[in-house]
Design a protein around this motif. Structure first.
Motif, mmCIF file in Angstrom:
data_model
loop_
_atom_site.group_PDB
_atom_site.id
_atom_site.type_symbol
_atom_site.label_atom_id
_atom_site.label_comp_id
_atom_site.label_asym_id
_atom_site.label_seq_id
_atom_site.Cartn_x
_atom_site.Cartn_y
_atom_site.Cartn_z
ATOM 1 N N PHE A 398 23.232 29.901 -25.377
ATOM 2 C CA PHE A 398 24.012 29.906 -26.577
ATOM 3 C C PHE A 398 25.189 28.747 -26.351
ATOM 4 C CE2 PHE A 398 27.301 31.382 -29.255
ATOM 5 C CZ PHE A 398 26.955 30.938 -30.620
ATOM 6 N N TYR A 399 25.737 29.098 -25.206
ATOM 7 C CA TYR A 399 27.055 28.260 -25.064
ATOM 8 C C TYR A 399 26.943 26.708 -25.046
ATOM 9 C CZ TYR A 399 31.683 26.891 -23.015
ATOM 10 O OH TYR A 399 32.830 26.343 -23.051
ATOM 11 N N LEU A 400 25.802 26.443 -24.113
ATOM 12 C CA LEU A 400 25.256 25.080 -24.108
ATOM 13 C C LEU A 400 24.880 24.609 -25.300
ATOM 14 C CD1 LEU A 400 25.705 25.519 -20.972
ATOM 15 C CD2 LEU A 400 23.620 24.018 -20.695
ATOM 16 N N ARG A 401 23.968 25.249 -26.163
ATOM 17 C CA ARG A 401 23.504 24.839 -27.397
ATOM 18 C C ARG A 401 24.571 24.668 -28.480
ATOM 19 N NH1 ARG A 401 18.447 28.185 -29.754
ATOM 20 N NH2 ARG A 401 18.399 26.493 -31.070
ATOM 21 N N ALA A 402 25.474 25.366 -28.295
ATOM 22 C CA ALA A 402 26.685 25.239 -29.306
ATOM 23 C C ALA A 402 27.359 24.013 -29.093
ATOM 24 C CB ALA A 402 27.908 26.426 -28.990
ATOM 25 N N ARG A 403 27.060 23.323 -27.829
ATOM 26 C CA ARG A 403 27.530 21.976 -27.769
ATOM 27 C C ARG A 403 26.537 21.098 -27.977
ATOM 28 N NH1 ARG A 403 31.299 24.705 -28.629
ATOM 29 N NH2 ARG A 403 32.774 25.402 -26.999
#
Lengths: 450, 252
Positions: A398-403
């Motif tokens: 999620f953290y990577l996708r949020a970027r």
């Protein structure tokens, strides 16, 4: 009315006798080798014959798929047909700075470059070293008797090896740059027997990298390699085995031992990306106070690859330390086996010893087996072992996708990072980049297969 | 084309409990809005819903990023469309260096076949790290791993500076920051204020709003905006707490 069921008579089919090799697998008749060496070879061949093929009952082969070692009619590999192409391949993408570079193909030296070796260092193909530094080789050659299940392979290796490198750094001899060694293998039912023997005398420091690759994309080969590392007082050795053999048929056995003396430091790393089946045995002995051994592994398994790793951290003196850190990323129906023992021997007080094996499961059909173990016969000891298996955390994705990073790329980046944690513990930025690029390359190939 | 981040009648649940109950709010480009509210009022839920976290289910309402319906986009598409959330608790990504992470995020914004210009990328990153007082060693370190609370928050702002979103939501970026770090982080945000960009600053404390001065302050209570005003509203909240607002809401 009754039905009588007569049990069918059990037909016992005897297991076929497994004849790995019909004849001693000598690459060539070497008349120059010293008498002690030829004697050792003959003894090893006899011992190889006496030793049984490992069975299920053998604890050291627990969880292993023993079908993988049903070899028949193997023979030593024939000379490679296009050595120039292999040398060119070995040079592509290699670290820019190195002390020396040797290329072996099917047990034979095909290229060497030793421009940046420090003064006093001996760095010779085993065959040559036997001729010119016979006594020095003999003092260290196949001295370690303890194996972790691979006795038959060790005996076979002793009977056959004549390729690989002898590296001897005398007192105070230091090189920051690594010695690079490529071992190519190819052929149908062919075998190679690469040997690596490294001696770092007092306060010497040496780094060496063995790279194992197949000649063609599909090779039915067996590697039976051994690597022995000796670090004397204050000596430092870093050894890396990068295995990128053909995943379609190539099998790879490597038996390692380290012997770290007073205040010596040994780092070893096993990177497995290729081969259909791999057996790594790794014995680290801390034999005098202040000795430190670190053992790392990063393995990326896919398809039906099986990586089988057995380790022993043997603390044999007071104030010794060791740390084992293994990472497996598994995809498809691949399997890994990790069996590791920490043994703190009587009297080895004030020992710190750690062991971690982490598995990242990229598929529900992948299988990671872990068997950590501890045996402590001393006081004032700090030990820990742990093994984990799990999937990539959704929160990390999620953290990577949020970027803005797409989900598939996010998974790939996180898995690469997972394996990179082992590589990052090595020394030499260029070397780490080289190793990491190989892991990345395999990941890219994984993507292509969906 | 509208030029705002427009949240309209947003309802969202987590584990079946409704947390957002018809939240409506519009942040025009060029403005900074602040949301304040007591614990449990739905501040962080709003942030996570906009980012697309899968634990949160939107049951009604819309979020428009200019003319784009944000809620119809995948998590990563939202980011590439110009939305940014600075997380309250940024996640750690072991083994992935900060530089590689940022580079991958930039790469994801390029058309297929185009590569990030590595030299220009590093130059830009170093410049922005200098502005945030971040040591160069952070480029090689794993994302957020072993970072202090303040370092993690600076890292969030660095990501925002590198990705240059059109709308950014800062979720309690001030919590865990000492006054020096707060000044640096606020300076980073202020440097990015522009007529082309809108901010929503979620905070517990009025203190942050001394450094990032908002155009509008909203009070969130029980999943709805219950009061809006100028920056002086934040001071009033600091002084009087939230009770007077909830009392005002009670039917006479």
């Amino acid at each position: 009315m009754s039905i009588l069921v007569t049990p069918q008579e059990e037909t016992i089919v005897p297991e076929p006798a497994e004849v790995w090799f019909a004849n001693p697998p000598l690459t060539e008749t070497d008349t120059e080798a010293p008498a002690w060496y030829r004697e050792m070879q003959e003894k090893s061949w006899a011992r190889y014959h006496e030793l049984p093929v490992p069975t299920r009952k053998n604890q050291d082969w627990r969880f292993a798929d023993l079908k993988k070692i049903r070899f028949t009619d193997l023979a030593p590999a024939d000379p490679a047909t296009d050595p120039a192409a292999l040398v060119a391949r070995a040079m592509t993408g290699r670290p820019e700075n190195f002390a020396a570079h040797f290329v072996f193909a099917n047990n034979r030296l095909i290229y060497s470059e030793t421009a940046d070796l420090p003064a006093g260092a001996i760095c010779l193909p085993l065959k040559e070293a036997l001729a010119t530094h016979g006594d020095l080789v003999r003092a260290h050659f196949l001295q370690e008797e303890k194996n972790l299940g691979g006795d038959k392979f060790a005996a076979l290796h002793g009977a056959a090896t004549l390729s690989g490198l002898f590296v001897h750094f005398p007192k105070g001899c230091v090189s920051e740059k690594p010695v690079l060694v490529h071992h190519f293998s190819g052929g149908e039912a062919r075998a190679i027997f690469p040997h690596t023997l490294v001696v770092a005398e007092d306060h010497a420091s040496v780094s060496i990298v063995d790279v194992f690759e197949s000649i063609a994309p599909s090779e039915q080969t067996l590697n039976v390699g051994m690597v022995d590392l000796f670090a004397d007082r204050g000596g430092k050795i870093q050894y890396v085995a990068l295995q990128g053999l053909s995943d379609n048929g190539a099998k790879h056995v490597q038996i390692h031992s380290s012997r770290a003396g007073r205040d010596a430091a040994v780092k070893v790393a096993f990177l497995n990306l290729g081969a259909a089946w791999v057996r790594n045995e790794s014995l680290s002995r801390m034999v005098d106070s202040g000795a430190d051994c670190q053992i790392f592994s990063a393995n990326l398994a896919n398809g039906i690859q099986e990586y089988d790793q057995r380790t022993l951290q043997s603390h044999e003196a007071q104030h010794t330390t060791s740390d084992l850190f293994f990472k497996n990323a598994l995809y498809h129906k691949s399997r890994t086996i990790f069996s590791g023992l920490i043994h703190v021997k009587p009297g080895a007080h004030h020992t710190d010893s750690f062991q971690t094996c982490r598995n990242l499961l990229g598929s529900e059909e992948a299988e990671a087996n872990s068997m950590p173990g501890l045996e402590i016969d001393a006081d004032q000891v700090k030990c820990s072992h742990g093994s984990t298996a799990g999937q990539i955390s959704e929160e990390e994705i999620f953290y990577l996708r949020a970027r803005g990073i797409p989900a598939d790329d996010a998974r790939k980046i996180i898995s690469l990072g997972f394996l990179n944690e082992s590589i990052a513990k090595l020394e030499g930025d260029e070397l780490k980049e080289y190793l990491f690029s190989r892991v990345e390359r395999k990941f890219a190939a994984l993507d292509g297969r969906g | 084309m509208s030029q705002s981040l427009k949240i309209d009648n947003l309802h969202a649940t987590v584990d079946g409990n409704e947390i957002l109950k018809g939240l409506t709010l519009e942040i025009p480009k060029g403005q900074v809005h602040a949301i304040m509210g007591p614990n449990g009022s739905g501040k962080s839920t709003l942030a996570k819903v906009m980012a697309g976290h899968e634990d949160y289910v939107v049951t009604d309402g819309t979020v428009l990023l200019d003319d784009i319906n944000l809620l119809e986009l995948e998590i990563d598409e939202r980011s590439r469309a110009g939305f940014f959330l600075a997380f309250q608790y940024p996640h750690e990504i072991p083994g992935v260096s900060n530089a590689n992470f940022l580079r991958a995020a930039r790469q994801a914004r390029l058309p297929k076949g185009e590569e990030v210009d590595a030299v220009a990328f590093y130059k830009e990153m170093y410049l922005k790290m200098d502005e945030l007082g971040m040591d160069r060693k952070f480029t090689g370190r794993s994302v957020n791993e072993g970072f202090s609370g303040g370092e993690k928050k600076r890292n969030e702002i660095l990501q925002m500076m590198m990705l240059e979103p059109t709308y950014a939501v800062l979720d309690e970026t001030d919590s865990g920051l000492d006054i020096d770090a707060l000044r640096i982080v606020a300076a980073g945000v202020n440097a990015m204020r522009s007529p082309e960009r809108g901010f929503l600053v979620i905070t517990h404390y009025q203190r942050l709003l001394d450094y990032i001065v908002p155009d509008v302050v909203h009070v969130l209570h029980d999943g709805r905006i219950v009061k809006s005003g100028g920056k002086e509203l934040a001071l009033e909240l600091e002084e009087k707490g939230y009770d007077w607002i909830t009392e005002e809401l009670l039917p006479a």
